[in-house]
Motif scaffolding. Structure first.
Motif, short mmCIF file in Angstrom:
data_model
loop_
_atom_site.label_atom_id
_atom_site.label_comp_id
_atom_site.label_asym_id
_atom_site.label_seq_id
_atom_site.Cartn_x
_atom_site.Cartn_y
_atom_site.Cartn_z
N VAL A 110 116.82 49.77 -8.67
CA VAL A 110 115.59 50.37 -8.11
C VAL A 110 114.60 50.61 -9.26
N MET A 111 113.41 50.03 -9.16
CA MET A 111 112.40 50.21 -10.21
C MET A 111 111.35 51.20 -9.69
N GLU A 112 111.34 52.42 -10.25
CA GLU A 112 110.45 53.47 -9.75
C GLU A 112 109.12 53.41 -10.52
N LEU A 113 108.19 52.62 -9.99
CA LEU A 113 106.92 52.36 -10.68
C LEU A 113 106.10 53.63 -10.90
N HIS A 114 106.23 54.60 -9.98
CA HIS A 114 105.41 55.81 -10.09
C HIS A 114 106.23 57.03 -10.45
N GLY A 115 107.41 56.81 -11.05
CA GLY A 115 108.25 57.92 -11.51
C GLY A 115 109.00 58.57 -10.36
N THR A 116 109.38 59.83 -10.55
CA THR A 116 110.23 60.50 -9.56
C THR A 116 109.88 61.99 -9.44
N LEU A 117 109.98 62.47 -8.19
CA LEU A 117 109.83 63.91 -7.90
C LEU A 117 111.13 64.64 -8.14
N GLU A 160 106.92 52.20 -18.82
CA GLU A 160 106.96 50.85 -19.38
C GLU A 160 108.16 50.05 -18.89
N GLU A 161 109.35 50.69 -18.90
CA GLU A 161 110.56 49.95 -18.54
C GLU A 161 110.50 49.47 -17.08
#
Ligand code: APR
Length: 239
Positions: A110-117, A160-161
């Motif tokens: 899973v690539m979380e492009l907008h980060g995580t809550l 970036e990752e």
């Protein structure tokens, strides 16, 4: 049709937006009447300016999102995607969503492009805490710095990752399936085009039409994602 494309594809990437989580009870951003940006101004609550100059409004907005995400969880559609990854039908999920529901449902790549809550971190020293802090109105780090969710705010760069991995996967996919995104926010909305440009088939499943429908090989509007995934799952099972 979606089941057939899944069956013959050698490398399938799924790309999700907030429409993937509305059937879990979380609002999206741009649906008419119910979208969060219908009542909130993202610049005032979800930007670096809000974090630095309107911390109270920032906190109110994110505290209620943290609590809402904790009160619900993945729905059957998330679970189907996790199952498809185990079966080798899909190879990864690029998501704009910050609710963590794909990982909670068992998806691995899973690539979380907008980060995580799921976490908050200190704007000063970077220390990471569980988002439980926000649920208990603990908004400052032990060092005294402001705690903010580990999401990408308007005005910030994407991680970036996750970005590099998403480019890599989009360039290798031969099937790219968009689920529940208006495809209006750059640079996240570039991935369907990267996949299409290198020869992938593009499928867009979205209640409303999007700007990118004209590039798609298959568009499914006016249907709920949960139903579409359930139907496709039955089709691949019966093969
Ligand atoms: N089934 C199918 N489509 C749905 C469903 C559903 N159950 N629920 C909502 N949708 C569709 C809506 O019609 C809408 O076009 O999902 C789309 C969601 O679009 P947005 O609300 O714009 O969400 P998204 O594309 O993920 O936004 C991208 O914008 O505000 C930023 O950082 C935020 O990650 C977010 C980014």
């Amino acid at each position: 049709m979606l089941g057939d494309l899944l069956q013959v594809s050698k490398r399938t990437i799924v790309y999700t937006g907030a429409g993937m989580s509305t059937e879990s009870g979380l609002p999206d951003f741009r649906s008419a009447k119910t979208g969060m940006w219908e009542t909130e101004d993202p610049a005032k609550v979800a930007s670096t300016t809000a974090l630095n100059e309107q911390f109270e409004q920032f906190l109110q907005f994110y505290k209620q999102r943290v609590i809402a995400a904790k009160e619900t969880g993945p729905h059957a559609g998330h679970e189907i995607l996790a199952k498809w990854e185990k079966q080798g039908l899909i190879n990864g999920i690029i998501t704009q969503n910050v609710d963590g529901f794909h990982t909670m449902a068992g998806s691995k790549n899973v690539m979380e492009l907008h980060g995580t809550l799921r976490n908050v971190h200190c704007e000063t020293c970077g220390k990471v805490y569980d988002n439980e802090r926000y649920a208990h109105d603990e908004f400052y780090c032990d060092c005294g710095g402001k705690l903010r969710p580990s999401v990408v705010l308007f005005g910030e760069m994407l991680p970036e990752e996750a970005f590099i991995q998403s480019v890599f996967e989009s360039e290798r996919a031969d099937l790219f399936i968009v689920l529940g995104s208006s495809l209006t926010v750059t640079p996240a909305n570039q991935f369907p085009l990267i996949a299409k440009e290198q020869g992938a088939k593009l499928v867009i499943v979205n209640m409303e039409p999007t700007e990118m429908d004209r590039y798609a090989d298959l568009v499914i509007n006016e249907r709920k994602i949960g139903e579409v995934l359930n139907e496709a799952d039955k089709a691949v099972k019966n093969k």
